[in-house]
Design a protein around this motif. Structure first.
Motif: not given
Length: 230
Positions: A99-101, A108-109
């Protein structure tokens, strides 16, 4: 009682898509490096369904925060994460890493550049109708069912909705546009479900080009006199 499809999709539909990308691969995501499976999911989804990324992040994080117990899993009230090669005690932390990735990629696009598919899941996600044809009509049973490759293609085109045939033609041209080595085309069609060799006179890419031409000719032949195709 198992959840109805609408409720399942709202709560776990995109979570299941992410987990499917890990089939046959390692769930070895690190906080500073996504796994090969997650990279494939990001690469395909950014270019095909970018709006789904936020749903995936939300569904995965919510699932990790509220993991189901055994009883509710047995009742079908929760999605049961398939075996991804991790001990049960490590699943929750791994989901948070995933989820963090996803969150970082969205915020950050970080859009991966277009690339040749690198995993089994990615091949089928990018070329679904070609996978349907190769896996359904060119399995190892094909020589027992059809006299030759062209007969199998004729059966496909005569029993498949014309819009899906048109989609297949687009996928064939997209695959050929990748300009792969012949050995890579052989691996690609095998990954997409083909279990027989192309006709002897064709290389793998040559047969794919022949297939595109054949389907294109059949589509033109369907137009009647005086149509726009004339």
């Amino acid at each position: 009682m198992s959840m109805k499809p609408l409720e399942f999709d709202r709560r776990y539909g995109e979570l299941e898509q992410v987990i499917s990308a890990y089939i046959g691969l390692q769930a070895d995501d690190e906080p500073d490096k996504p796994s090969e499976a997650l990279q494939a999911y990001l690469r395909h989804t950014w270019h095909a369904r970018p709006w789904a990324l936020a749903s995936a992040e939300q569904q995965i994080r919510e699932y990790a925060r509220n993991p189901p117990g055994r009883l509710r899993l047995s009742l079908g009230e929760f999605y049961a994460v398939p075996d991804v090669g991790l001990p049960e005690s490590a699943i929750r932390d791994w989901l948070f890493v995933v989820a963090d990735h996803l969150k970082r990629s969205i915020e950050q696009g970080e859009v991966p550049p277009p690339s040749t598919p690198r995993t089994h899941w990615e091949w089928h996600a990018r070329f679904p109708e070609l996978g349907q044809l190769l896996g359904g009509w060119f399995s190892q049973d094909m020589p027992d069912e059809f006299p030759d490759h062209d007969a199998a293609v004729d059966d496909y085109s005569s029993t498949t909705d014309p819009q899906l045939v048109a989609r297949l033609m687009g996928e064939l041209h997209e695959l050929l546009a990748l300009a792969l080595e012949e050995s890579d085309y052989a691996l690609a069609v095998a990954d997409l479900g083909m279990e027989v060799d192309p006709p002897r006179q064709f290389s793998p890419s040559g047969w794919l080009a022949h297939l595109a031409d054949s389907l294109g000719g059949a589509a033109k032949a369907d137009y009647g006199p005086g149509s726009a195709a004339d």
